[in-house]
Scaffold this active site. Structure first.
Site, PDB file in Angstrom:
ATOM      1  N   GLY A   1      32.528  67.253  43.201  1.00 20.22           N
ATOM      2  CA  GLY A   1      31.495  66.287  43.583  1.00 20.22           C
ATOM      3  C   GLY A   1      30.208  67.039  43.785  1.00 20.22           C
TER       4      GLY A   1
ATOM      5  N   SER B   1      33.020  73.200  44.635  1.00 21.41           N
ATOM      6  CA  SER B   1      32.133  73.396  43.495  1.00 21.41           C
ATOM      7  C   SER B   1      31.800  72.029  42.921  1.00 21.41           C
ATOM      8  CB  SER B   1      32.810  74.255  42.438  1.00 21.41           C
ATOM      9  OG  SER B   1      33.790  73.482  41.769  1.00 21.41           O
ATOM     10  N   LYS B   2      30.974  72.042  41.903  1.00 21.82           N
ATOM     11  CA  LYS B   2      30.528  70.772  41.318  1.00 21.82           C
ATOM     12  C   LYS B   2      31.691  69.932  40.799  1.00 21.82           C
ATOM     13  CE  LYS B   2      25.736  71.572  40.830  1.00 21.82           C
ATOM     14  NZ  LYS B   2      25.079  72.742  40.244  1.00 21.82           N
ATOM     15  N   ARG B   3      32.812  70.607  40.484  1.00 19.28           N
ATOM     16  CA  ARG B   3      33.972  69.860  40.015  1.00 19.28           C
ATOM     17  C   ARG B   3      34.437  68.847  41.039  1.00 19.28           C
ATOM     18  NH1 ARG B   3      38.544  72.582  40.051  1.00 19.28           N
ATOM     19  NH2 ARG B   3      37.512  74.316  41.071  1.00 19.28           N
TER      20      ARG B   3
END
Ligand code: GLU
Length: 482
Positions: free
Chosen positions: A255, A251-253
């Site tokens: 990268g 997920s965006k966490r």
């Protein structure tokens, strides 16, 4: 039988790295078997579709070097390859199934369905809707004829089960207890994903469906639907989802999840393709750098792992460095020049292009991302900008003015302006001033490049040219108060 595979992204977001990997596997599979690779657009969600996303999907796949034989922008025998333009066909299939009693108008109310689900959950059963509120076909036809709107659901055979041999996960069985009488056509006449996807796979003659594991539980639905259409089911292969290094779904966490962000960050497409290929497939022991031709030759579905695969930015960056170093210098320059120009917000003159070409091999050795380069060579193309920390650390030391003054004296009168000439002069200066290489050279580096981190010193000075190099050393001397 000709292998026909497809990738079917929805233009509701930028191309995800997981979809890019699925695209690559489908492409490799097709290319290694004289097959056909299709790009379809699953654009049924008119509220969330954006042309920008469609362009991104096409552009990102092309950037990776993947081409397709049929589909978006290239057309083909089954055009259009765009679900929003095929609603009539989906409707036709839904009505045909209805006519054959394999599907039905459903008048179950949301309250009824809700209650059914709650009861099933309370009793510890899977809350898959089993069609219990289905009404007689004639009654249903009358209600629809009198203007009532209703979705069409598929009548999943009960009791029953669907078993398939997944090329990645081996034998998979779903008891129909776990499979809803799912909606195929909504009451507004729009198809659901299950209907549109299955009809397209059947109509386009898809032989192998390779896609993310998140769709595994949809597959029994697609098989039941395919067979209800009188077609042969394709081979399925469900790819394990990509995880972040912490083992959680990527997920965006962790990268970037959009492929275009890696492009913007200076990852080379060749490195990205190589890295994506290894996320779940291995050409053999310890092999990491594999050419695309090699992959085409060696890719087999049986070798795709069902284990979770970790997307690790550090490894990607490492691999990118390997690919950067493998580039011919000309190619490297051609790739970084636009980035340097974008960074400067202007074009490079031909003299400056020459300087970039001259420093390039020394930067190429160390770069991990193409985007690292602009910052490293910026000192060549504008006024020097001193990095405060570098200045503080180096230029406030007593030896700094001594080294700078000696370098000015040596370089100003140097006849042989070459890397060797510069190096010999500066090493002589070290001897004369009795400074260590570190103490003597770091001030020069900060004076000419602005930073303690730069391309190699002698080459940097040589490429900068005598006038500019000497002027910068003098300016630094002045700034130090000497
Ligand atoms: N449109 C679907 C997605 O983007 C494609 C699923 C499939 O490959 O069947 O996830």
């Amino acid at each position: 039988m000709t292998v026909r595979v497809r990738i079917a992204p929805s233009p509701t977001g930028y191309l995800h790295v997981g979809t890019a990997r699925a695209a690559l596997y489908n492409w490799l599979f097709a290319r290694g078997r004289n097959g056909v690779f299709i790009l379809r657009s699953d654009d049924t969600d008119s509220e969330r579709n954006e042309p920008e996303y469609q362009d991104d999907i096409v552009g990102s796949l092309r950037w990776l070097g993947l081409d397709w034989d049929e589909g978006i922008e290239v057309g083909g025998p089954h055009a259009p390859y765009q679900q929003s333009l095929r609603f009539d066909r989906y409707r036709e299939v839904a009505l045909d199934l209805l006519g054959r009693g394999l599907a039905y108008y459903s008048f179950a109310t949301p309250e009824q369905l809700d209650e059914f689900r709650k009861e099933a959950q309370a009793a510890g059963r899977t809350p898959a809707y089993d069609g219990r509120f289905r009404v007689d076909a004639e009654v249903a036809a009358d209600r629809v004829a009198s203007g009532e709107q209703a979705p069409i659901r598929l009548a999943v055979p009960r009791p029953g089960s669907t078993t398939f041999n997944d090329s990645v996960r081996d034998e998979v069985t779903f008891d129909h207890d776990q499979v809803d009488d799912f909606v195929i056509l909504r009451s507004d006449g729009s198809p659901t994903y299950h209907l549109a996807s299955t009809v397209d796979d059947v109509d386009f003659g898809i032989t192998h469906v390779m896609r993310g594991e998140d769709l595994l539980s949809s597959t029994p639905k697609h098989i039941i639907l395919t067979e209800a259409m009188g077609a042969k089911r394709p081979v399925y292969a469900h790819l394990a989802l990509l995880m972040g290094p912490d083992g959680k779904k990527l997920s965006k966490r962790h990268g970037h999840t959009a492929l275009n962000a890696y492009r913007a960050d200076g990852i080379m497409p060749e490195a990205m393709v190589n890295y994506l290929a290894l996320l779940g497939w291995s050409p053999g022991e310890d092999e990491t750098v594999v050419s695309l031709e090699d992959m085409v030759e060696r890719f087999r579905l049986e070798d795709v792992t069902k284990n979770a695969t970790i997307f690790d930015n550090d490894k990607l960056e490492w691999m990118n460095g390997v690919y950067i170093r493998e580039l011919a210098v000309d190619d490297f320059v051609a790739r970084v020049a636009p980035l340097v120009e974008a960074d400067l917000r202007r074009g490079l003159s031909s003299a400056e292009s020459g300087q970039l070409a001259a420093i390039a091999p020394h930067v190429q050795e160390r770069a991990k991302r193409l985007t690292d380069v602009a910052g490293q060579v910026a000192f060549l193309f504008g006024d020097v900008e001193y990095d405060d920390a570098s200045w503080e650390k180096v230029m406030t030391k007593p030896e700094a003015p001594i080294a700078v003054a000696a370098a000015v004296a040596g370089l100003a009168t140097l006849d042989d302006w070459s890397t060797t000439g510069v190096e010999t002069t500066l090493r002589t200066m070290l001897e004369e001033t009795e400074l260590s290489a570190r103490k003597g050279f770091q001030p020069l580096r900060v004076a000419v490049t602005g930073s303690t981190v730069s391309p190699p010193l002698f080459e940097s000075i040589e490429v900068l040219g005598r006038d500019v190099a000497v002027a910068r050393l003098e300016a630094a001397a002045t700034r130090m108060g000497h």
